[in-house]
Scaffold this motif. Structure first.
Motif, PDB file in Angstrom:
ATOM      1  N   SER B  15       0.813  -1.218   0.000  1.00 35.63           N
ATOM      2  CA  SER B  15       0.000   0.000   0.000  1.00 35.63           C
ATOM      3  C   SER B  15       0.848   1.270   0.000  1.00 35.63           C
ATOM      4  CB  SER B  15      -0.987  -0.011   1.174  1.00 35.63           C
ATOM      5  OG  SER B  15      -0.301   0.027   2.395  1.00 35.63           O
ATOM      6  N   VAL B  16       2.070   1.170   0.508  1.00 28.28           N
ATOM      7  CA  VAL B  16       2.951   2.330   0.527  1.00 28.28           C
ATOM      8  C   VAL B  16       3.283   2.791  -0.902  1.00 28.28           C
ATOM      9  CG1 VAL B  16       5.137   1.030   0.643  1.00 28.28           C
ATOM     10  CG2 VAL B  16       4.999   3.295   1.678  1.00 28.28           C
ATOM     11  N   ASN B  17       3.122   1.897  -1.888  1.00 31.13           N
ATOM     12  CA  ASN B  17       3.411   2.262  -3.283  1.00 31.13           C
ATOM     13  C   ASN B  17       2.272   2.993  -3.989  1.00 31.13           C
ATOM     14  OD1 ASN B  17       5.974   1.168  -3.227  1.00 31.13           O
ATOM     15  ND2 ASN B  17       5.278  -0.871  -3.844  1.00 31.13           N
ATOM     16  N   ILE B  54      -4.113  -4.096  -4.761  1.00 28.73           N
ATOM     17  CA  ILE B  54      -3.552  -4.398  -3.444  1.00 28.73           C
ATOM     18  C   ILE B  54      -4.573  -5.096  -2.534  1.00 28.73           C
ATOM     19  CG2 ILE B  54      -2.615  -3.350  -1.324  1.00 28.73           C
ATOM     20  CD1 ILE B  54      -1.403  -1.176  -3.279  1.00 28.73           C
ATOM     21  N   VAL B  55      -5.790  -4.547  -2.482  1.00 30.63           N
ATOM     22  CA  VAL B  55      -6.738  -5.113  -1.520  1.00 30.63           C
ATOM     23  C   VAL B  55      -7.540  -6.293  -2.075  1.00 30.63           C
ATOM     24  CG1 VAL B  55      -6.902  -2.931  -0.257  1.00 30.63           C
ATOM     25  CG2 VAL B  55      -8.662  -3.484  -1.910  1.00 30.63           C
ATOM     26  N   HIS B  56      -7.772  -6.299  -3.411  1.00 35.23           N
ATOM     27  CA  HIS B  56      -8.606  -7.376  -3.970  1.00 35.23           C
ATOM     28  C   HIS B  56      -7.799  -8.445  -4.709  1.00 35.23           C
ATOM     29  CE1 HIS B  56     -12.335  -5.386  -2.941  1.00 35.23           C
ATOM     30  NE2 HIS B  56     -11.868  -4.266  -3.467  1.00 35.23           N
ATOM     31  N   GLU B  60      -3.905 -11.621   0.295  1.00 38.40           N
ATOM     32  CA  GLU B  60      -3.072 -12.181   1.367  1.00 38.40           C
ATOM     33  C   GLU B  60      -1.591 -12.205   1.025  1.00 38.40           C
ATOM     34  OE1 GLU B  60      -4.512 -12.869   4.145  1.00 38.40           O
ATOM     35  OE2 GLU B  60      -6.602 -12.833   3.462  1.00 38.40           O
ATOM     36  N   THR B  61      -1.260 -11.808  -0.203  1.00 40.13           N
ATOM     37  CA  THR B  61       0.142 -11.911  -0.614  1.00 40.13           C
ATOM     38  C   THR B  61       0.596 -10.585  -1.221  1.00 40.13           C
ATOM     39  OG1 THR B  61      -0.572 -12.673  -2.776  1.00 40.13           O
ATOM     40  CG2 THR B  61       0.070 -14.378  -1.208  1.00 40.13           C
ATOM     41  N   VAL B  62       1.873 -10.491  -1.526  1.00 38.07           N
ATOM     42  CA  VAL B  62       2.384  -9.360  -2.291  1.00 38.07           C
ATOM     43  C   VAL B  62       2.657  -9.874  -3.700  1.00 38.07           C
ATOM     44  CG1 VAL B  62       4.313  -7.754  -2.559  1.00 38.07           C
ATOM     45  CG2 VAL B  62       3.373  -8.199  -0.282  1.00 38.07           C
ATOM     46  N   GLY B  63       2.024  -9.249  -4.674  1.00 39.13           N
ATOM     47  CA  GLY B  63       2.225  -9.645  -6.066  1.00 39.13           C
ATOM     48  C   GLY B  63       2.680  -8.445  -6.879  1.00 39.13           C
ATOM     49  N   ASP B  64       2.851  -8.663  -8.176  1.00 42.20           N
ATOM     50  CA  ASP B  64       3.300  -7.556  -9.028  1.00 42.20           C
ATOM     51  C   ASP B  64       2.122  -6.831  -9.673  1.00 42.20           C
ATOM     52  OD1 ASP B  64       6.000  -7.801  -8.512  1.00 42.20           O
ATOM     53  OD2 ASP B  64       6.355  -9.204 -10.167  1.00 42.20           O
ATOM     54  N   ILE B  65       2.264  -5.515  -9.761  1.00 43.70           N
ATOM     55  CA  ILE B  65       1.291  -4.670 -10.460  1.00 43.70           C
ATOM     56  C   ILE B  65       2.026  -4.095 -11.664  1.00 43.70           C
ATOM     57  CG2 ILE B  65      -0.214  -2.635 -10.305  1.00 43.70           C
ATOM     58  CD1 ILE B  65      -0.210  -3.020  -7.246  1.00 43.70           C
ATOM     59  N   LYS B  82      -2.471  -3.702 -14.607  1.00 45.24           N
ATOM     60  CA  LYS B  82      -2.716  -5.139 -14.719  1.00 45.24           C
ATOM     61  C   LYS B  82      -2.170  -5.876 -13.499  1.00 45.24           C
ATOM     62  CE  LYS B  82      -0.749  -8.606 -17.542  1.00 45.24           C
ATOM     63  NZ  LYS B  82       0.049  -8.955 -18.704  1.00 45.24           N
ATOM     64  N   ASP B  83      -2.875  -6.914 -13.088  1.00 43.98           N
ATOM     65  CA  ASP B  83      -2.337  -7.764 -12.023  1.00 43.98           C
ATOM     66  C   ASP B  83      -2.522  -9.221 -12.422  1.00 43.98           C
ATOM     67  OD1 ASP B  83      -4.856  -9.065 -10.810  1.00 43.98           O
ATOM     68  OD2 ASP B  83      -5.407  -6.939 -10.777  1.00 43.98           O
ATOM     69  N   LYS B  84      -1.808 -10.101 -11.730  1.00 44.25           N
ATOM     70  CA  LYS B  84      -1.970 -11.544 -11.955  1.00 44.25           C
ATOM     71  C   LYS B  84      -2.575 -12.171 -10.704  1.00 44.25           C
ATOM     72  CE  LYS B  84       1.674 -11.875 -15.401  1.00 44.25           C
ATOM     73  NZ  LYS B  84       3.058 -12.308 -15.688  1.00 44.25           N
ATOM     74  N   GLY B  85      -3.543 -11.446 -10.145  1.00 46.79           N
ATOM     75  CA  GLY B  85      -4.157 -11.887  -8.896  1.00 46.79           C
ATOM     76  C   GLY B  85      -5.386 -12.746  -9.099  1.00 46.79           C
ATOM     77  N   CYS B  86      -6.308 -12.643  -8.153  1.00 49.50           N
ATOM     78  CA  CYS B  86      -7.419 -13.607  -8.092  1.00 49.50           C
ATOM     79  C   CYS B  86      -8.475 -13.414  -9.175  1.00 49.50           C
ATOM     80  CB  CYS B  86      -8.064 -13.552  -6.706  1.00 49.50           C
ATOM     81  SG  CYS B  86      -8.881 -11.995  -6.384  1.00 49.50           S
ATOM     82  N   GLY B  87      -8.517 -12.235  -9.791  1.00 49.65           N
ATOM     83  CA  GLY B  87      -9.529 -12.012 -10.823  1.00 49.65           C
ATOM     84  C   GLY B  87     -10.887 -11.674 -10.236  1.00 49.65           C
TER      85      GLY B  87
END
Lengths: 110, 147
Positions: B15-17, B54-56, B60-65, B82-87
Motif C-alpha cells: 500500500s505504501v506504493n 492491493i486489496v482485492h 493475502e500476498t504481495v504480487g506484481d502490479i 494489470k495484475d496476476k491476482g485472483c480475478g
C-alpha cells in the motif's frame, strides 16, 4: 501527513493533512477512533483544510466514522473541502450522512 | 492508433506504493500539458485501480502490479493497470457503485470514481488469472478555450 486531534467537551475535531489514500487512511482512522471512542463526543468534525489529495478511501473514512458515531447518536461534520473534494463527497451521497462544507463556507465556531 | 510515447513499470502490491504509482503516472502524463484538474483526475483514477490490485487482487500476498502508460498524438492518455491476482468473477457487479466485498472501511466506489474522472474505463478479468483495467482520458490541456 496524518491527523491532529483537538477536543473540547462537545466536539472532537480531526485536522486531516496530506494525502488520504488506502495506505494513509488506516493510521488516520486509528487515531480518530481512539479519540472518539474514549470521549463519545456529540459532534465529530473532520477538517479537510490541509488535505492535498484524496481518493475513495476518504469516503470510506467518512462512512466508517459515521457508523461509529451512530453507536451513541453523535453527529458528523465534514468541513473545509476543496471544490473538487466537495464534488466527490456529494457524488458518493455523503450529504445524507453528514453536513458537508466547502472551504469558503463559514464554519460556526463555539 | 499508435502511442507516440510510452512507459512501463512494475510495482509490488504494497500500500505504501499507492502514492508513488499515481505520482509517476501523472508525471509522465504531464508531457501532454494537462491542467491541474486533469492531473488530479488521473492521480485519483490510478490510486483507485492500484488500491484494487492491493486489496482485492492480492489480498493475502504481495504480487506484481504492471502499469503501462501511452500518450497519443491527439492528446489522449491511456493507462493500463494489470495484475496476476485472483480475478473478478462478476465484473458488472464489481463495478456497481457501493458494491464491495470488504465492507466496513471500503466505500465500494473505486470503479465509480475511475469512471467519473476518466473518459473511458474497460475491465477484463479471468478468475484465478488476473485483471486488467484500461482507462483513457483526452487531455484538453491549458490552451483549451484560451485561443
Amino acid at each position: 501527513m496524518g491527523v491532529e486531534i483537538l477536543s473540547n467537551a462537545l466536539r472532537v475535531t480531526a485536522l486531516l493533512s496530506g494525502e488520504i489514500d488506502h495506505h494513509t487512511a488506516a493510521a488516520i482512522r486509528m487515531d480518530i477512533d481512539s479519540a472518539i471512542s474514549a470521549q463519545q463526543p456529540k459532534t465529530l468534525r473532520l477538517d479537510f483544510t490541509e488535505v492535498s489529495f484524496m481518493d475513495s478511501s476518504a469516503i470510506g473514512l467518512v462512512m466508517g466514522r459515521y457508523r461509529l458515531l451512530q453507536a451513541w447518536g453523535g453527529q458528523l461534520e465534514v468541513v473545509n473541502l476543496s471544490d473538487r473534494n466537495y464534488k466527490v463527497m456529494k457524488l458518493a451521497g455523503m450529504q445524507s450522512l453528514c453536513m458537508l462544507k466547502r472551504k469558503d463556507e463559514e464554519n460556526e465556531s463555539d | 492508433m499508435k502511442a507516440i510515447n510510452q512507459m512501463k513499470m512494475t510495482l509490488e502490491s504494497r500500500s505504501v506504493n499507492e502514492s508513488f504509482a499515481r505520482v509517476a503516472v501523472s508525471a509522465f502524463a504531464a508531457q501532454h500539458d494537462p491542467t491541474v484538474e486533469e492531473i488530479s483526475d488521473i492521480k485519483t483514477a490510478v490510486s483507485e485501480a492500484v488500491t484494487n490490485c492491493i486489496v482485492h487482487a492480492y489480498p493475502e500476498t504481495v504480487g506484481d502490479i504492471y502499469i503501462w502508460v501511452g500518450l497519443y498524438e491527439n492528446g489522449m492518455v491511456r493507462v493500463r493497470i494489470k495484475d496476476k491476482g485472483c480475478g473478478i468473477i462478476n465484473i458488472k457487479q464489481a463495478m456497481e457503485p457501493l458494491f464491495t466485498t470488504l465492507g466496513g472501511e471500503r466505500a465500494g466506489l473505486g470503479f465509480a470514481v475511475m469512471e467519473s474522472f476518466m473518459d473511458k474505463v474497460r475491465v477484463r478479468s479471468t478468475p484465478g488469472k488476473g485483471t486488467t483495467v484500461t482507462m483513457d482520458k483526452l487531455i484538453k490541456g491549458r490552451c483549451d478555450g484560451q485561443g
